[in-house]
Design an enzyme around this catalytic site. Sequence first.
Site, PDB file in Angstrom:
ATOM      1  N   ASN A  70      44.139  29.743  30.010  1.00 32.31           N
ATOM      2  CA  ASN A  70      44.638  30.656  29.061  1.00 32.31           C
ATOM      3  C   ASN A  70      45.873  31.441  29.674  1.00 32.31           C
ATOM      4  O   ASN A  70      46.526  32.036  28.943  1.00 32.31           O
ATOM      5  CB  ASN A  70      43.693  31.873  28.742  1.00 32.31           C
ATOM      6  N   GLY A 120      48.992  30.973  33.546  1.00 30.91           N
ATOM      7  CA  GLY A 120      49.325  30.638  34.949  1.00 30.91           C
ATOM      8  C   GLY A 120      49.311  29.030  34.856  1.00 30.91           C
ATOM      9  O   GLY A 120      49.673  28.493  33.828  1.00 30.91           O
ATOM     10  N   TYR A 167      40.695  34.651  49.832  1.00 26.63           N
ATOM     11  CA  TYR A 167      41.136  33.987  48.751  1.00 26.63           C
ATOM     12  C   TYR A 167      41.632  32.457  49.276  1.00 26.63           C
ATOM     13  O   TYR A 167      41.250  31.295  48.652  1.00 26.63           O
ATOM     14  CB  TYR A 167      42.473  34.498  48.205  1.00 26.63           C
TER      15      TYR A 167
END
Length: 316
Positions: free
Chosen positions: A29, A31, A181
Site C-alpha cells: 500500500n 513505499g 531495525y
Amino acid sequence: MSSASQSRPWDVHRLPSVEGRTFLVTGGNAGIGYFVAEQLAATGAVVVIGCRDAVKADAAMASIRSRVPGAHVRHLRLDLADLSSLETAAQELDVDRLDAVVYNAGVALDDPPRRESRDGHELMFATNHLGHFALTQRLAALLCAAPAGRIVTVGSFAARSERLDLDDLQSTREYRPKRTYGRSKLAQMYFAFELDRRLRAAAGTVLSVVAHPGGALDSLTPSRPPVRVTTPGERLRALPAGILLQGKDAGARPVVRAVLDPHVQGGQLWGPRVFGLRGTPRREPVPPHMADPAVAARLWTASGELAGTDPHLGFR
C-alpha cells in the site's frame, strides 16, 4: 513468456506479460511495496496487496488503476505482527496457486521506547521477520502449486553493517531503534538464504531470492496521490542526493526483476547497479556474514520456536 522475451536483455520499462499469474505483495500500500505492486500490475498479473488498513489499501489500488488500465488488484487484510491471524489471512487469499510472494512489509521506528506486538515480541522483529517467517508455512502449499513459485524477500542496505545477537534477537537488553531495525532486516535476509538452502535440499520448485532497493528516498519519488505527494520543494532539496540515491519507484525495480526474470535463481541477491544504491537492477555477491549457515540455522530454530511453526515450514 515467449523465447524471444526470455532472451531479450532485461528492460525495466518493458516488463514481460505474465497474465494469469498471481502475486502477493506484503505492505503493497505504500513505499517500495506500492511501486512493486504498480509495476507488477502492468504485466497483466493479479496483484494482491497485503495490508492491515483497508482505507490505505483502497487508496493504493485506486492509484494503480488510474495508471494501469485494466489492472487486476485486490486487498488482503494482513497483520504480520499478529501471528494468530495469519492462517485466516492465507485462507482469505482464496487462490488455487500463488506464483510469487514479495516479503516487503516492514516497520521502522525512530524513537524509544521499545514496543511489542500483541504476541509479546519486539515490534520490528515481529513484523519485519517473524511474521514473514510464519506466513511462509501458511503459503507453502499455494507456492508449491505454481509451476515455479518464488519467495522474494526485500532486504535492506542497512543490514550490511549489522550483526545478529542470537542471544538477544528482540533487543530486550539494549534497544536502539536504528540498530534493531537493521538487525530485523538482516534476520529477514538470513532467513531467505537459509530457506533457499532448505528448498534445494528438498528438491522443490519454489525459489527463495533476496532483493533490496538501495538508497530510496521519498523526496526523489514521483507523486502517487492519494498514497503520497512529493512537493516541488522536496524535489528541489533532494536534487544533490540524486547523484547517489534514487526514488522508491526505481528502488522497486530489483524486487520486480527478482519476481519476473526467468533467469533469476534461488539464493541470489539483487540490487541497484551503482554502488548498490541506485540504477538498474543487477545481481550482487552475497555478503559473507549473510551466508553463514551456522548463524542462519540458529536463527531458523529460534524463529520457529517463537512463531510456533513446523520446522519445515510446509516444504517437504
